[in-house]
Enzyme design. Structure first.
Site, PDB file in Angstrom:
ATOM      1  CB  THR A 185      50.779  28.819  37.895  1.00 16.67           C
ATOM      2  OG1 THR A 185      50.183  28.959  39.169  1.00 16.67           O
ATOM      3  CG2 THR A 185      49.763  29.173  36.824  1.00 16.67           C
ATOM      4  CD  GLU A 330      48.723  32.994  37.217  1.00 11.10           C
ATOM      5  OE1 GLU A 330      49.534  33.156  38.149  1.00 11.10           O
ATOM      6  OE2 GLU A 330      47.823  32.136  37.245  1.00 11.10           O
ATOM      7  CE  LYS A 438      32.840  34.288  50.281  1.00  6.93           C
ATOM      8  NZ  LYS A 438      33.138  33.469  49.158  1.00  6.93           N
ATOM      9  CD1 TRP A 443      32.990  37.493  52.966  1.00  4.80           C
ATOM     10  CD2 TRP A 443      34.631  38.481  51.793  1.00  4.80           C
ATOM     11  NE1 TRP A 443      32.651  37.414  51.643  1.00  4.80           N
ATOM     12  CE2 TRP A 443      33.630  38.013  50.893  1.00  4.80           C
ATOM     13  CE3 TRP A 443      35.745  39.125  51.275  1.00  4.80           C
ATOM     14  CZ2 TRP A 443      33.741  38.188  49.515  1.00  4.80           C
ATOM     15  CZ3 TRP A 443      35.837  39.296  49.906  1.00  4.80           C
ATOM     16  CH2 TRP A 443      34.860  38.834  49.031  1.00  4.80           C
TER      17      TRP A 443
END
Ligand code: AMP
Length: 539
Positions: A185, A330, A438, A443
């Site tokens: 990956t 994963e 940010k 956020w």
């Protein structure tokens, strides 16, 4: 006290053996590298898989050796999936879209001993072969008659290679925890990292993928993974199809709208899976040619966020239910699928689409939570954003050749995604943690803003990045590719956000580009854009 049940190992060979014995006449249809349609059955595939195992043994391949592939989705790649893993060797699928240097790095890191490759990657292999230090043999995936047209020592065509005298064998038995495949990956920083799947994790993942509330794959399904077999095992579909007796359609290298449209209709595909870009090309083709895909019940969209406008268009115009899914290499890769619950039957149409645009609920086997930066779990209220962490038997615990575990003390893997989870368990990705913007201590979700932009009929693709700002720390900048025929103004684009998000979320500026950069797995390459536009001044 231990149970008294048989301790049969969960091995990849059991999937193809089962398909051979129980669904022997079910078809695998594939578009080959030479653009022809190839058809055969699970039993015919099994026969060739056994020949391939014997050929691999004959040249001295041993358990634990790595065999690399550079190939599109077709029947020969399917045979390699089963032959290499079933004999106890490790299938290493390489993404040919990576840079040559990355391919060299991962092949050397994996210590591949044989490389199987499609004719269309012959130039690539010619360019890199001198630097592939461990590869001792090359197999070009062509039929025996065609001329090889490549200058390499120790090369043979696939059909010559498998034309082996011994045509049968008993499937070898070994521990289910042993490795069956390897996929690198490049989602993490630094060099690509190897995710090493086990037989057990692969089987359990395929099983869970097939369940009714996951992708609902059965003997009545016709499954077509458009997602490449070099990307996280084609999301497990090449295992799920023979496990359930579904017909399998492998579309080869032509993934444009017209080719996908044709193969869906020719083969009566009922379920297919891929990244949003592929489905956008299909929608454009159908729109221009008044097409329909009547056989398709579900399209699985993942890899990047499926825009609500796309989910709606498939449903309203083509009667196709999109299953929005999320996962990562994963995680084998599947983690969540979005399916509405019976209690949502009476929701308004708009609320149903809002829900369908979320990445969905954990599938059995995957545990999920969100935490703040200090690791404290955040509420499942559908509003609080947090770092998304997962656990499960098909989630990686370490990268290949890296002894350090990638789990925290409680066994959670931090996905690097930022998400909300609502009280019913519906998860929504708001960003990659490195992409979240940010602003003034709060956020802003770049994915939410991109989804809104894509909902504009004249915007083809959108990307939102944070750029440094002295007052607010970061502010959102929108980069778009607009329809060739349109001439949108900045004001028109920004007005489109009014009323859809809080005022302070609206991007400060818009940049019009001819195209956006993508990674080898089709995701927006935000780091490049952040670098390019870090000094951008709002005018
Ligand atoms: P990969 O390992 O290349 O498959 O990339 C995994 C990453 O892709 C995830 O961690 C997410 O950031 C992103 N991803 C996958 N599926 C989705 C989705 N449905 N919506 C948003 N992001 C996604």
């Amino acid at each position: 006290m231990l149970g008294l049940m048989q301790n049969r190992q969960l091995l990849v060979s059991s999937i193809i053996d089962f398909a051979d014995k129980n669904y022997g006449d079910v078809e695998i249809v594939s578009k080959t590298d030479s653009n022809q349609v190839h058809r055969y059955s699970y039993s015919e595939a099994t026969y060739r898989i056994k020949k391939l195992i014997n050929a691999l043994k004959n040249i001295g391949l041993k358990k634990g050796d790595k065999v690399a592939t550079l190939a599109w989705n077709d029947h020969r790649h399917f045979e390699l999936y089963y032959a290499i893993s079933s004999m106890g060797a490790i299938l290493h699928t390489i993404n040919p879209r990576l840079f040559e240097e990355q391919i060299i790095y991962i092949s050397n890191h994996a210590e591949d001993s044989i490389l199987f490759f499609d004719q269309s990657f012959a130039n690539l292999v010619n360019n890199i072969s001198k630097k592939l230090v461990s590869v001792k043999k090359y197999v070009i995936m062509k039929s025996e008659k065609s001329d090889l047209n490549i200058k390499l020592d120790n090369i043979i065509s696939y059909e010559n290679f498998i034309d082996h005298k011994v045509k049968d064998l008993d499937w070898p038995n070994f521990k289910e925890e042993e490795a069956c495949s390897l996929c690198y990956t490049s989602g993490t920083t630094g060099n690509p990292k190897g995710v090493l799947y086990s037989h057990k994790s692969t089987l359990l993942h395929a099983w869970a993928t097939s369940m009714p509330d996951t992708l609902c794959i059965s003997a009545s399904s016709v499954v077509m993974p458009v997602v490449p077999m070099f990307h996280a095992n084609a999301w497990g579909l090449v295992y799920a199809a023979p496990m359930t007796g579904a017909k399998l359609v492998l579309p080869g290298s032509d993934l444009d709208g017209e080719s996908i449209y044709k193969i869906i209709n020719d083969e009566k595909v009922t379920i297919s899976a891929g990244v949003p870009t592929v489905w956008l090309m299909l929608l454009n083709y159908m729109d221009q040619n008044r097409g329909s895909i009547m056989s398709v019940k579900n399209l699985v969209i993942g890899g990047s966020a499926a825009p609500k406008s796309m989910i709606k268009e498939f449903s309203d115009k083509y009667n196709v239910t999109v299953l929005h899914a999320w996962g990562m290499t994963e995680m084998s890769p599947l983690g969540t699928v979005c399916r509405l619950l019976p209690k949502h039957n009476d929701l308004s149409i708009a609320s149903k689409f809002d829900l369908k645009a979320k990445q969905g609920r954990a599938i059995f086997g995957v545990e999920m939570k969100i935490t703040d930066d200090s690791g404290v779990e955040m509420p499942r209220d559908g509003k609080s954003f947090g770092n998304l962490k997962v656990k499960g038997p098909w989630v990686a615990e370490a990268y290949y050749k890296e002894p350090k575990k990638i789990l925290d003390e409680e066994g959670w893997f931090n996905t690097g995604d930022v998400a909300t989870i609502d009280p019913d368990g519906f998860m929504q990705i708001t960003d990659r943690s490195k992409d979240v913007i940010k602003s003034g201590g709060e956020w802003i979700s770049s994915i939410d803003l991109e989804n809104i932009a894509i909902g504009h009929e004249k915007i083809l693709e959108a990307c939102v990045i944070g750029i440094p700002d002295t007052k607010w720390d970061e502010r959102p900048l929108l980069l778009i590719v607009q329809d060739k025929k349109s001439e949108l103004t900045k004001k028109e684009v920004l007005d489109f956000f009014v009323g859809k998000v809080a005022k302070w979320w609206i991007p400060d500026d818009v940049i019009f580009l001819e195209e956006l950069p993508h990674t080898a797995t089709g995701k927006l390459l935000k780091s490049k854009l952040r670098d390019e536009f870090k000094n951008h001044k709002i005018v």
